[in-house]
Design a protein around this motif. Structure first.
Motif, short mmCIF file in Angstrom:
data_model
loop_
_atom_site.label_atom_id
_atom_site.label_comp_id
_atom_site.label_asym_id
_atom_site.label_seq_id
_atom_site.Cartn_x
_atom_site.Cartn_y
_atom_site.Cartn_z
N PRO A 101 0.82 -1.21 0.00
CA PRO A 101 0.00 0.00 0.00
C PRO A 101 0.86 1.26 0.00
N ALA A 102 0.25 2.38 -0.38
CA ALA A 102 0.97 3.63 -0.61
C ALA A 102 1.71 4.15 0.62
N ASP A 103 1.25 3.84 1.82
CA ASP A 103 1.91 4.36 3.02
C ASP A 103 3.02 3.44 3.54
N ALA A 104 3.30 2.36 2.84
CA ALA A 104 4.36 1.43 3.24
C ALA A 104 5.73 2.05 2.97
N LYS A 105 6.73 1.62 3.70
CA LYS A 105 8.12 2.06 3.50
C LYS A 105 9.01 0.91 3.04
N ALA A 110 6.09 -0.97 -7.03
CA ALA A 110 5.71 -1.29 -8.41
C ALA A 110 5.21 -0.08 -9.18
N GLY A 111 5.19 -0.22 -10.49
CA GLY A 111 4.57 0.72 -11.41
C GLY A 111 3.86 -0.09 -12.49
N TYR A 112 2.66 0.31 -12.84
CA TYR A 112 1.83 -0.43 -13.79
C TYR A 112 1.61 0.39 -15.05
N PHE A 113 1.65 -0.27 -16.20
CA PHE A 113 1.41 0.43 -17.47
C PHE A 113 0.84 -0.52 -18.51
N ARG A 114 0.28 0.06 -19.56
CA ARG A 114 -0.21 -0.70 -20.71
C ARG A 114 0.66 -0.37 -21.92
N ASP A 115 1.04 -1.43 -22.67
CA ASP A 115 1.87 -1.23 -23.85
C ASP A 115 1.04 -0.64 -24.98
N LEU A 116 1.61 -0.57 -26.17
CA LEU A 116 0.95 0.07 -27.31
C LEU A 116 -0.32 -0.65 -27.74
#
Length: 128
Positions: A101-105, A110-116
């Motif tokens: 979660p966002a408040d973890a240290k 991770a980062g998530y994305f979609r290709d073309l």
């Protein structure tokens, strides 16, 4: 456990150039190619690989809903660089880089994305 993952594409040349540039940042190169159908990249023979292919059934390629390919990296800096390289190459964000979660240290970064073609990928590392 996983030998390779293949995602579909509607434009093999365009997808090939995208993954040449993106996976090249990890030292992966094309190791298998069937012209006008399939390309695969790996860091070394026998390592897990990622491939793109025009669908065998000649139907349009579609991104699987809930399907995702995760790229294991070693540091948050590598995750950041890989994610931002994907975006620079035309990928779209599906979740900015950071801890989950966002408040973890520590833990899952991770980062998530979609290709073309809309295939969902994730660059991640585990931080202790």
């Amino acid at each position: 456990m996983i030998g390779y993952v293949t995602v579909g594409t509607v434009d093999l040349a365009k997808s090939g150039a995208f993954y040449d540039a993106l996976l090249g940042t990890l030292g992966a190169t094309r190791f298998m190619e069937e012209p006008d159908y399939f390309i695969a990249w790996a860091k070394a023979p026998g390592e897990p690989s990622l491939g793109v292919a025009l669908p065998f059934n000649k139907e349009p390629a579609t991104a699987g809903n809930g399907t995702m390919v995760a790229i294991a990296l070693e540091t948050p800096e590598q995750v950041d660089a890989f994610y931002h390289k994907a975006l620079a190459l035309g990928a779209t964000s599906e979740g900015d880089v950071g801890f989950r979660p966002a408040d973890a240290k520590s833990g899952f970064y991770a980062g998530y994305f979609r290709d073309l073609d809309g295939n969902k990928l994730n660059a991640f590392c585990i931080v202790n």
